[in-house]
Enzyme design. Structure first.
Site, PDB file in Angstrom:
ATOM      1  CG  HIS A 270      -2.073   0.909   1.122  1.00 26.89           C
ATOM      2  ND1 HIS A 270      -1.996   2.259   1.345  1.00 26.89           N
ATOM      3  CD2 HIS A 270      -3.344   0.659   0.754  1.00 26.89           C
ATOM      4  CE1 HIS A 270      -3.181   2.806   1.143  1.00 26.89           C
ATOM      5  NE2 HIS A 270      -4.021   1.853   0.769  1.00 26.89           N
ATOM      6  CG  ASP A 327      -8.289  -4.108  -3.128  1.00 30.24           C
ATOM      7  OD1 ASP A 327      -7.470  -3.182  -3.175  1.00 30.24           O
ATOM      8  OD2 ASP A 327      -9.511  -3.941  -3.272  1.00 30.24           O
TER       9      ASP A 327
HETATM   10  C1  SDX Z   1      -6.077   0.240  -2.975  1.00 30.86           C
HETATM   11  O1  SDX Z   1      -4.407   4.706  -1.891  1.00 30.86           O
HETATM   12  C2  SDX Z   1      -5.319   4.052  -1.347  1.00 30.86           C
HETATM   13  O2  SDX Z   1      -5.754   4.334  -0.231  1.00 30.86           O
HETATM   14  C3  SDX Z   1      -5.869   2.918  -2.154  1.00 30.86           C
HETATM   15  C4  SDX Z   1      -6.890   2.043  -1.439  1.00 30.86           C
HETATM   16  C5  SDX Z   1      -8.168   2.782  -1.199  1.00 30.86           C
HETATM   17  O3  SDX Z   1      -8.926   2.367  -0.298  1.00 30.86           O
HETATM   18  O4  SDX Z   1      -8.472   3.722  -1.972  1.00 30.86           O
HETATM   19  O5  SDX Z   1      -6.368   1.596  -0.208  1.00 30.86           O
HETATM   20  C6  SDX Z   1      -7.251   0.824  -2.287  1.00 30.86           C
HETATM   21  O6  SDX Z   1      -5.812   0.629  -4.073  1.00 30.86           O
HETATM   22  C7  SDX Z   1      -5.227  -0.762  -2.239  1.00 30.86           C
HETATM   23  C8  SDX Z   1      -3.981  -1.212  -3.084  1.00 30.86           C
HETATM   24  C9  SDX Z   1      -4.488  -2.263  -4.079  1.00 30.86           C
HETATM   25  N1  SDX Z   1      -3.419  -2.608  -5.032  1.00 30.86           N
HETATM   26  C10 SDX Z   1      -2.806  -3.818  -4.971  1.00 30.86           C
HETATM   27  O7  SDX Z   1      -3.000  -4.664  -4.098  1.00 30.86           O
HETATM   28  C11 SDX Z   1      -1.841  -4.052  -6.124  1.00 30.86           C
HETATM   29  C12 SDX Z   1      -0.574  -4.713  -5.569  1.00 30.86           C
HETATM   30  N2  SDX Z   1       0.116  -3.701  -4.780  1.00 30.86           N
HETATM   31  C13 SDX Z   1       1.213  -2.996  -5.428  1.00 30.86           C
HETATM   32  O8  SDX Z   1       0.943  -2.695  -6.794  1.00 30.86           O
HETATM   33  C14 SDX Z   1       1.697  -1.843  -4.579  1.00 30.86           C
HETATM   34  O9  SDX Z   1       1.804  -2.283  -3.297  1.00 30.86           O
HETATM   35  C15 SDX Z   1       0.963  -0.535  -4.565  1.00 30.86           C
HETATM   36  C16 SDX Z   1       0.658  -0.018  -5.935  1.00 30.86           C
HETATM   37  C17 SDX Z   1      -0.294  -0.672  -3.804  1.00 30.86           C
HETATM   38  C18 SDX Z   1       1.899   0.420  -3.896  1.00 30.86           C
HETATM   39  O10 SDX Z   1       3.036   0.467  -4.749  1.00 30.86           O
HETATM   40  P1  SDX Z   1       4.305   1.260  -4.339  1.00 30.86           P
HETATM   41  O11 SDX Z   1       3.935   2.653  -3.963  1.00 30.86           O
HETATM   42  O12 SDX Z   1       5.420   1.090  -5.340  1.00 30.86           O
HETATM   43  O13 SDX Z   1       4.700   0.517  -3.032  1.00 30.86           O
HETATM   44  P2  SDX Z   1       5.883   0.859  -2.240  1.00 30.86           P
HETATM   45  O14 SDX Z   1       6.539   2.151  -2.633  1.00 30.86           O
HETATM   46  O15 SDX Z   1       5.465   0.723  -0.826  1.00 30.86           O
HETATM   47  O16 SDX Z   1       6.914  -0.321  -2.692  1.00 30.86           O
HETATM   48  C19 SDX Z   1       8.017  -0.562  -1.906  1.00 30.86           C
HETATM   49  C20 SDX Z   1       8.695  -1.798  -2.482  1.00 30.86           C
HETATM   50  C21 SDX Z   1       9.070  -1.703  -3.958  1.00 30.86           C
HETATM   51  O17 SDX Z   1      10.211  -2.528  -4.115  1.00 30.86           O
HETATM   52  P3  SDX Z   1      11.701  -1.836  -4.046  1.00 30.86           P
HETATM   53  O18 SDX Z   1      11.722  -0.826  -5.170  1.00 30.86           O
HETATM   54  O19 SDX Z   1      11.797  -1.179  -2.686  1.00 30.86           O
HETATM   55  O20 SDX Z   1      12.674  -2.967  -4.241  1.00 30.86           O
HETATM   56  O21 SDX Z   1       7.813  -2.948  -2.380  1.00 30.86           O
HETATM   57  C22 SDX Z   1       7.618  -3.492  -3.673  1.00 30.86           C
HETATM   58  C23 SDX Z   1       7.912  -2.403  -4.662  1.00 30.86           C
HETATM   59  O22 SDX Z   1       8.338  -2.988  -5.894  1.00 30.86           O
HETATM   60  N3  SDX Z   1       6.201  -3.907  -3.733  1.00 30.86           N
HETATM   61  C24 SDX Z   1       5.791  -5.144  -4.031  1.00 30.86           C
HETATM   62  C25 SDX Z   1       4.402  -5.106  -3.910  1.00 30.86           C
HETATM   63  N4  SDX Z   1       4.016  -3.878  -3.543  1.00 30.86           N
HETATM   64  C26 SDX Z   1       5.139  -3.128  -3.449  1.00 30.86           C
HETATM   65  N5  SDX Z   1       6.467  -6.271  -4.387  1.00 30.86           N
HETATM   66  C27 SDX Z   1       5.711  -7.364  -4.627  1.00 30.86           C
HETATM   67  N6  SDX Z   1       4.355  -7.405  -4.526  1.00 30.86           N
HETATM   68  C28 SDX Z   1       3.683  -6.300  -4.169  1.00 30.86           C
HETATM   69  N7  SDX Z   1       2.335  -6.337  -4.073  1.00 30.86           N
END
Ligand code: SDX
Length: 393
Positions: A270, A327
């Site tokens: 998130h 989700d």
């Molecule tokens: C919602 O904003 C909101 O409030 C949204 C929401 C709402 O109620 O409106 O809460 C609803 O959208 C929830 C999120 C739903 N999406 C997913 O579940 C999709 C899977 N999640 C990822 O796509 C991701 O976690 C995000 C998009 C949600 C956040 O992405 P970020 O901003 O890149 O996450 P981050 O900066 O915290 O990432 C840190 C690290 C990164 O790796 P490094 O560059 O540090 O090596 O964690 C990794 C990311 O690549 N990472 C993941 C991951 N999520 C982040 N790696 C594997 N699987 C994942 N799901």
């Protein structure tokens, strides 16, 4: 003061704004709506009570709740001509595409309530959108499965009405299952608002130009559709079906950590929560309750819980504070309740409409509000002389 950033007149330039609706502490996994914990609201109130709270800042007393419930219930029908608009879509159109169209089209059918400078018209628009979203969503679903529209009934609750419009058929008497309608009510509450997420920011930016509320909510629906946002609940089910068996979990966890692999653990991580999403805990409990009531032993729930266990023991996820979000479990409940995966994000949009409207209302009622105008860091070429076509290499 909880939950607000330092107000910046060019607030869209910094991507932040001042709001008193929802407070999130991502590190502690805290979510409050107007100061009330999400778990307390999910357990002790109903969705229209939370709608009143988000819109007005306080929980309603008995008289206010009765009046608000009536105002919503008696606006659940949509203009009959919307049926003709609906029939312009292919039957196999994604319901989120249909919802973008239908809600945007409401500007044409309810143009009398698009005057955002008139407080009374604003509330009329708010009531109309909150009231009609379940009806439009059910119309989109019934159209996709070739069944006739089921019209709303004024003697049912918001959640019961929604389930009946979705799953009732003319040849049978629909019967409410209190566990399912209560679960639906709770799922709607859990998705109602979430501060300045992508779709809410879309609604705020659209609304800041004075666009009418129906057009702004249609823009929010479009943003929510993305798999990184509201589309994740549909993507979680696809991912679990792709994993198939718990023996395959290590391979998929390895892929999720591989930067050269586009696979992500959907429903994990998130932008704000670096702790367990408090909504996911309530969702997991509701999941067990619904499946227990329906007598369903869904292997995908066992798979999801094993995936969560393994991921939360893996240093990649622990170091990056990646936890299940709202989700991760919602799709399993919705599938058990009879929703096709294509309707998961539509449900999210139905619930989030009150959050979008509350945030839009808060913004346009702010006398200091200006049109949003994000700025950029220019990285293109510096000024250079024009080269005529004949002289280009
Ligand atoms: C919602 O904003 C909101 O409030 C949204 C929401 C709402 O109620 O409106 O809460 C609803 O959208 C929830 C999120 C739903 N999406 C997913 O579940 C999709 C899977 N999640 C990822 O796509 C991701 O976690 C995000 C998009 C949600 C956040 O992405 P970020 O901003 O890149 O996450 P981050 O900066 O915290 O990432 C840190 C690290 C990164 O790796 P490094 O560059 O540090 O090596 O964690 C990794 C990311 O690549 N990472 C993941 C991951 N999520 C982040 N790696 C594997 N699987 C994942 N799901």
């Amino acid at each position: 003061q909880l939950g607000y950033f330092t107000f910046d007149p060019g607030f869209m330039a910094t991507g932040s704004c001042e709001s008193s609706i929802t407070y999130i502490d991502g590190d502690e996994g805290v979510l409050l709506h107007r100061g009330y914990k999400i778990a307390d609201l999910a357990e002790q109130s109903d969705f229209l009570e939370v709608c009143y709270l988000l819109l007005n800042g306080e929980l309603p007393n008995a008289g206010q709740k009765q009046e608000f419930d009536h105002a919503i219930t008696y606006h659940t029908m949509v203009h009959e001509q919307m049926q003709f608009f609906l029939r312009g879509f292919r039957r196999d159109a994604h319901p989120m595409a249909v919802m973008c169209g239908l809600v945007g089209a409401m500007s044409a059918f309810y143009h009398d309530s698009t005057d955002i400078h008139d407080p009374q018209q604003r509330m009329i628009a708010a009531h109309r959108l909150i009231a009609k979203m379940p009806t439009l969503a059910a119309m989109a679903y019934k159209y996709s499965v070739g069944q006739p529209t089921v019209y709303p009934s004024n003697d049912l609750s918001y959640a019961q009405n929604f389930l009946r419009m979705l799953f009732a058929v003319p040849c049978e008497t629909w019967k409410d299952n209190p566990v399912l309608s209560r679960a639906m009510d709770r799922i709607l509450i859990l998705h109602a608002d979430h501060e300045q997420n992508a779709s809410t920011s879309t609604v705020r930016l659209s609304g800041s130009s004075g666009a009418n509320p129906f057009a702004c909510i249609a823009a929010g629906i479009a943003s929510l559709w993305g798999p990184a946002h509201g589309g994740a609940n549909e993507a979680v089910l696809t991912m679990l079906q792709q994993i198939g068996h718990k023996n395959n979990i290590p391979e998929f966890v390895k892929r999720a950590k591989d930067k050269n692999d586009s696979f992500r653990l959907m429903g994990f991580g998130h932008r704000v929560y670096k702790n367990y999403d408090p909504r996911a805990k309530v969702m997991q409990d509701t999941c067990r309750e619904v499946l227990g009531t329906l007598g369903i032993k869904d292997p995908l729930l066992d798979l999801a819980m094993e995936l969560e266990r393994i991921a939360l023991e893996d240093e990649y996820f622990v170091d990056r504070k990646l936890y299940p979000n709202v989700d991760f479990y919602s799709g399993i409940i919705l599938r058990a309740m009879g929703f096709p995966t294509s309707m998961f994000t539509v449900l999210f949009a139905v619930a989030r409409t009150v959050g979008w409207i509350s945030q839009w209302k808060e913004m346009i009622e702010d006398p200091a509000q200006k049109i949003g105008r994000p700025r950029q860091l220019y990285t293109g070429p510096v000024e250079r002389p024009f080269v005529p076509l004949a002289k280009r290499g």
